[in-house]
Design an enzyme around this catalytic site. Structure first.
Site, mmCIF file in Angstrom:
data_model
loop_
_atom_site.group_PDB
_atom_site.id
_atom_site.type_symbol
_atom_site.label_atom_id
_atom_site.label_comp_id
_atom_site.label_asym_id
_atom_site.label_seq_id
_atom_site.Cartn_x
_atom_site.Cartn_y
_atom_site.Cartn_z
ATOM 1 N N GLY A 125 5.452 -47.835 39.405
ATOM 2 C CA GLY A 125 5.972 -47.040 40.516
ATOM 3 C C GLY A 125 6.274 -45.582 40.197
ATOM 4 N N THR A 126 5.522 -44.992 39.253
ATOM 5 C CA THR A 126 5.782 -43.565 38.985
ATOM 6 C C THR A 126 5.355 -42.699 40.179
ATOM 7 O OG1 THR A 126 3.678 -43.149 37.863
ATOM 8 C CG2 THR A 126 5.525 -43.865 36.485
ATOM 9 N N ASN A 127 4.338 -43.126 40.899
ATOM 10 C CA ASN A 127 3.954 -42.363 42.102
ATOM 11 C C ASN A 127 5.000 -42.518 43.203
ATOM 12 O OD1 ASN A 127 1.231 -40.899 41.962
ATOM 13 N ND2 ASN A 127 0.828 -42.832 40.904
ATOM 14 N N MET A 132 -2.324 -52.876 44.000
ATOM 15 C CA MET A 132 -3.514 -53.438 43.354
ATOM 16 C C MET A 132 -4.114 -54.634 44.098
ATOM 17 S SD MET A 132 -3.949 -51.306 41.010
ATOM 18 C CE MET A 132 -3.120 -50.150 39.923
ATOM 19 N N ILE A 147 -6.340 -56.023 47.345
ATOM 20 C CA ILE A 147 -7.307 -55.563 48.362
ATOM 21 C C ILE A 147 -6.696 -55.721 49.758
ATOM 22 C CG2 ILE A 147 -9.565 -56.158 49.405
ATOM 23 C CD1 ILE A 147 -9.976 -54.859 46.719
ATOM 24 N N LEU A 148 -6.936 -54.719 50.603
ATOM 25 C CA LEU A 148 -6.458 -54.789 51.994
ATOM 26 C C LEU A 148 -7.531 -55.405 52.879
ATOM 27 C CD1 LEU A 148 -4.861 -51.247 52.368
ATOM 28 C CD2 LEU A 148 -3.650 -53.412 52.075
ATOM 29 N N ASN A 169 -4.070 -43.418 50.063
ATOM 30 C CA ASN A 169 -4.137 -43.999 48.724
ATOM 31 C C ASN A 169 -4.242 -42.886 47.692
ATOM 32 O OD1 ASN A 169 -4.578 -46.086 46.697
ATOM 33 N ND2 ASN A 169 -6.723 -45.458 46.675
ATOM 34 N N HIS A 206 -5.908 -42.220 44.048
ATOM 35 C CA HIS A 206 -6.869 -42.783 43.100
ATOM 36 C C HIS A 206 -6.932 -41.878 41.869
ATOM 37 C CE1 HIS A 206 -10.212 -45.141 41.676
ATOM 38 N NE2 HIS A 206 -10.811 -44.010 41.371
HETATM 39 C C1 GAR Z 1 -1.790 -44.847 39.222
HETATM 40 O O1 GAR Z 1 -2.468 -44.180 38.198
HETATM 41 C C2 GAR Z 1 -2.658 -44.929 40.461
HETATM 42 O O2 GAR Z 1 -3.457 -43.809 40.658
HETATM 43 C C3 GAR Z 1 -3.501 -46.133 40.120
HETATM 44 O O3 GAR Z 1 -2.608 -47.033 39.516
HETATM 45 C C4 GAR Z 1 -1.562 -46.313 38.862
HETATM 46 C C5 GAR Z 1 -0.221 -46.841 39.342
HETATM 47 O O4 GAR Z 1 0.843 -46.259 38.637
HETATM 48 N N1 GAR Z 1 -4.123 -46.662 41.308
HETATM 49 C C6 GAR Z 1 -5.346 -47.162 41.323
HETATM 50 O O5 GAR Z 1 -6.045 -47.259 40.348
HETATM 51 C C7 GAR Z 1 -5.837 -47.616 42.696
HETATM 52 N N2 GAR Z 1 -7.265 -47.797 42.702
HETATM 53 P P1 GAR Z 1 2.315 -46.219 39.220
HETATM 54 O O6 GAR Z 1 2.696 -47.656 39.606
HETATM 55 O O7 GAR Z 1 3.147 -45.739 38.052
HETATM 56 O O8 GAR Z 1 2.358 -45.283 40.384
#
Ligand code: GAR
Length: 208
Positions: free
Chosen positions: A12-14, A91, A93-94, A108, A110
């Site tokens: 969940g850093t994003n 992670m 699929i929708l 999203n 990416h």
């Molecule tokens: C992030 O790097 C995001 O871009 C990627 O998963 C990570 C989640 O990190 N998403 C994908 O690859 C989607 N196709 P987070 O939980 O620390 O935000």
């Protein structure tokens, strides 16, 4: 004020970048009202709770059929009155039902410059492993709307990041997050909440 529901699966850093941007007043016309996780042990849920944000968990494995999961997720998000859904490291699929209920209302993030290193199977660290295998000198991140094509929806923002000789997937992932993802995802969300993203087919115009 738009209701933002964030879907997560991991660290969940994003999500944290979104919460921080909200606290700095950078998402003036939106509020994160609920965080939904596909994984009950996701640290993202702790981040949400630490910030007083409601949480919920919905697991694909709890449904026998994908269509039932799709329906349940759609109903759950609808019950939160979402105006915008953000996939922040989600992670699972929708389904078609969910995607059509929120056309051009799902953003999203990416971890590559789409159309490179994207599509089915390209998620998380795997994306950076493939970029390093290919030997690209520049990678980055993309914030885009979600449609029925995996990583194929209208691109909102992109930011390039340098690849350095000797990078490991983990080192590159961290640089892409810090320099690109944590910047463009909150910015894309703020633009959406300000009604500053015009979509025409697969092309977006940023009215800034
Ligand atoms: C992030 O790097 C995001 O871009 C990627 O998963 C990570 C989640 O990190 N998403 C994908 O690859 C989607 N196709 P987070 O939980 O620390 O935000």
């Amino acid at each position: 004020m738009k209701n933002i529901v964030v879907l997560v699966s991991g660290g969940g850093t994003n999500l944290q970048a979104l919460i921080d941007a909200q606290n700095r007043g950078e998402i003036s016309n939106g509020k994160i009202t609920c965080v939904i996780s596909s994984n009950p042990n996701a640290y993202a849920l702790t981040r949400a709770a630490n910030n007083g944000i409601e949480t919920a968990v919905i697991r694909r494995g709890d449904f026998n059929e994908f269509s039932l999961y799709d329906e349940a997720l759609t109903k759950l998000v609808q019950s939160k009155n979402a105006d915008l859904v953000v996939l922040a490291g989600f992670m699972t699929i929708l389904g078609k039902g969910f995607i059509s209920a929120y056309e051009n209302k799902i953003i999203n993030i990416h971890p590559a410059l789409i159309p490179s290193f994207c599509g089915e199977g390209y998620y998380g660290l795997r994306v950076h492993e493939e970029a390093l295998k290919k030997g690209v000198k520049v990678t980055g991140a993309t914030a885009h709307f979600v449609n029925e094509i995996c990583d194929g929806g209208p691109i909102i923002l992109q930011k390039a990041v340098e690849v350095k000789f000797g990078d490991t997937p983990e080192v590159l992932q961290k640089r892409v997050m810090e320099q690109a993802e944590w910047k463009i995802l909150p910015r894309a969300v703020a633009l959406f909440c300000d009604d500053k993203i015009k979509v025409n087919g697969n092309i977006t115009e940023i009215l800034d």
